[in-house]
Design a protein around this motif. Sequence first.
Motif, PDB file in Angstrom:
ATOM      1  N   GLN A  42      45.960  49.854  55.654  1.00 52.04           N
ATOM      2  CA  GLN A  42      45.825  50.588  54.392  1.00 52.04           C
ATOM      3  C   GLN A  42      47.164  51.192  53.989  1.00 52.04           C
ATOM      4  O   GLN A  42      47.545  51.182  52.810  1.00 52.04           O
ATOM      5  CB  GLN A  42      44.758  51.680  54.545  1.00 52.04           C
ATOM      6  CG  GLN A  42      44.461  52.444  53.272  1.00 52.04           C
ATOM      7  CD  GLN A  42      43.789  51.570  52.215  1.00 52.04           C
ATOM      8  OE1 GLN A  42      43.111  50.609  52.557  1.00 52.04           O
ATOM      9  NE2 GLN A  42      43.988  51.880  50.945  1.00 52.04           N
ATOM     10  N   ALA A  43      47.905  51.708  54.994  1.00 49.84           N
ATOM     11  CA  ALA A  43      49.196  52.310  54.697  1.00 49.84           C
ATOM     12  C   ALA A  43      50.219  51.266  54.246  1.00 49.84           C
ATOM     13  O   ALA A  43      51.125  51.546  53.465  1.00 49.84           O
ATOM     14  CB  ALA A  43      49.717  53.055  55.926  1.00 49.84           C
ATOM     15  N   ALA A  44      50.063  50.013  54.747  1.00 49.36           N
ATOM     16  CA  ALA A  44      51.015  48.957  54.409  1.00 49.36           C
ATOM     17  C   ALA A  44      50.766  48.359  53.027  1.00 49.36           C
ATOM     18  O   ALA A  44      51.633  47.655  52.480  1.00 49.36           O
ATOM     19  CB  ALA A  44      50.960  47.857  55.466  1.00 49.36           C
ATOM     20  N   LYS A  45      49.624  48.603  52.426  1.00 54.17           N
ATOM     21  CA  LYS A  45      49.323  48.041  51.112  1.00 54.17           C
ATOM     22  C   LYS A  45      50.202  48.705  50.042  1.00 54.17           C
ATOM     23  O   LYS A  45      50.427  49.911  50.089  1.00 54.17           O
ATOM     24  CB  LYS A  45      47.848  48.258  50.750  1.00 54.17           C
ATOM     25  CG  LYS A  45      46.892  47.353  51.506  1.00 54.17           C
ATOM     26  CD  LYS A  45      45.473  47.608  51.035  1.00 54.17           C
ATOM     27  CE  LYS A  45      44.487  46.698  51.741  1.00 54.17           C
ATOM     28  NZ  LYS A  45      43.094  46.950  51.294  1.00 54.17           N
ATOM     29  N   PRO A  46      50.733  47.930  49.040  1.00 55.70           N
ATOM     30  CA  PRO A  46      51.515  48.535  47.962  1.00 55.70           C
ATOM     31  C   PRO A  46      50.633  49.424  47.099  1.00 55.70           C
ATOM     32  O   PRO A  46      49.433  49.189  46.956  1.00 55.70           O
ATOM     33  CB  PRO A  46      52.026  47.327  47.166  1.00 55.70           C
ATOM     34  CG  PRO A  46      51.065  46.224  47.483  1.00 55.70           C
ATOM     35  CD  PRO A  46      50.609  46.456  48.885  1.00 55.70           C
ATOM     36  N   ALA A  47      51.272  50.446  46.549  1.00 58.28           N
ATOM     37  CA  ALA A  47      50.508  51.351  45.692  1.00 58.28           C
ATOM     38  C   ALA A  47      50.031  50.581  44.462  1.00 58.28           C
ATOM     39  O   ALA A  47      50.752  49.766  43.899  1.00 58.28           O
ATOM     40  CB  ALA A  47      51.382  52.528  45.261  1.00 58.28           C
ATOM     41  N   PRO A  48      48.816  50.799  44.050  1.00 55.57           N
ATOM     42  CA  PRO A  48      48.295  50.074  42.894  1.00 55.57           C
ATOM     43  C   PRO A  48      49.077  50.430  41.619  1.00 55.57           C
ATOM     44  O   PRO A  48      49.515  51.561  41.429  1.00 55.57           O
ATOM     45  CB  PRO A  48      46.836  50.540  42.811  1.00 55.57           C
ATOM     46  CG  PRO A  48      46.810  51.849  43.521  1.00 55.57           C
ATOM     47  CD  PRO A  48      47.831  51.752  44.597  1.00 55.57           C
ATOM     48  N   ALA A  49      49.307  49.410  40.784  1.00 57.34           N
ATOM     49  CA  ALA A  49      50.020  49.629  39.513  1.00 57.34           C
ATOM     50  C   ALA A  49      49.188  50.538  38.621  1.00 57.34           C
ATOM     51  O   ALA A  49      47.955  50.493  38.646  1.00 57.34           O
ATOM     52  CB  ALA A  49      50.253  48.303  38.798  1.00 57.34           C
ATOM     53  N   PRO A  50      49.859  51.396  37.846  1.00 59.01           N
ATOM     54  CA  PRO A  50      49.091  52.285  36.956  1.00 59.01           C
ATOM     55  C   PRO A  50      48.312  51.474  35.928  1.00 59.01           C
ATOM     56  O   PRO A  50      48.761  50.434  35.460  1.00 59.01           O
ATOM     57  CB  PRO A  50      50.179  53.136  36.292  1.00 59.01           C
ATOM     58  CG  PRO A  50      51.443  52.352  36.457  1.00 59.01           C
ATOM     59  CD  PRO A  50      51.310  51.588  37.727  1.00 59.01           C
ATOM     60  N   ALA A  51      47.176  51.919  35.646  1.00 59.12           N
ATOM     61  CA  ALA A  51      46.321  51.202  34.701  1.00 59.12           C
ATOM     62  C   ALA A  51      46.972  51.205  33.313  1.00 59.12           C
ATOM     63  O   ALA A  51      47.535  52.198  32.867  1.00 59.12           O
ATOM     64  CB  ALA A  51      44.948  51.862  34.644  1.00 59.12           C
ATOM     65  N   ALA A  52      46.938  50.029  32.675  1.00 60.17           N
ATOM     66  CA  ALA A  52      47.495  49.903  31.320  1.00 60.17           C
ATOM     67  C   ALA A  52      46.666  50.742  30.363  1.00 60.17           C
ATOM     68  O   ALA A  52      45.443  50.799  30.481  1.00 60.17           O
ATOM     69  CB  ALA A  52      47.480  48.453  30.879  1.00 60.17           C
ATOM     70  N   PRO A  53      47.338  51.436  29.473  1.00 61.57           N
ATOM     71  CA  PRO A  53      46.569  52.258  28.529  1.00 61.57           C
ATOM     72  C   PRO A  53      45.691  51.380  27.651  1.00 61.57           C
ATOM     73  O   PRO A  53      46.027  50.254  27.330  1.00 61.57           O
ATOM     74  CB  PRO A  53      47.657  52.953  27.704  1.00 61.57           C
ATOM     75  CG  PRO A  53      48.867  52.089  27.859  1.00 61.57           C
ATOM     76  CD  PRO A  53      48.780  51.476  29.218  1.00 61.57           C
TER      77      PRO A  53
END
Length: 231
Positions: A165-176
Amino acid sequence: MKKTLTLVVLTGLMLTGCGGGKQAAVQATETATAVAAVAETVAVPGVIGLTLDKATEQLEDLGFKVEAVDTVDGKSIMVKKNWQVISQDPTESAQAAKGSTVHLGVTSLEKLAAEKAAAEKAAAEKAAAEQAAAAKIAAEKAAADKASADKAAADKAAADAAAAQAAKPAPAPAAPAPVVPAPAPAVPAPAAAYYANCAAAKAAGAAPVRAGMPGYGMHLDRDGDGIGCEK
């Protein structure tokens, strides 16, 4: 013993030669007989563990008398072969005169067999109890080992999941969300119009009048191209 007898005989001869006569000879013979009787001793054999018949035979062959007694239950001895010697007096290797009595303590073979069976049963029960206890300990150890292994596996799985879980990239911010423009207010359709001729349409500022537009009519579109008053 031979040395003693020789001395006795020599003493007798000396007494005879010195005039002792017949009486001295008789005394010498009696003395020799007494010495021989005293010297006639035998080492007592060990007979413990033998059946009474064999022990008696062995002792009597050496000139001993035998007296046997049931020292355990005090029973009468009938058949000697059914009894076993468990003690003796005099003891093994002791010197005893021939003709003396050797006292034997005996017990029945039936009692010995019963005692042996009871001892074997007790030993078997003890061994079974020890084996059961060992099996219980082994089972408890196996259960403890399994519980420890299961816990270690669960801890490792949790650690692996946390690491993944720690190795997963942070999710991209949701597009407005796209902004949808508000719909333009509907323009009310012009009221139905009628132009008697192109001059009227032009005067009203509606020329050219296209098909579908208010006031369009075939009388305004003489060439039939869908546009009236185009000139």
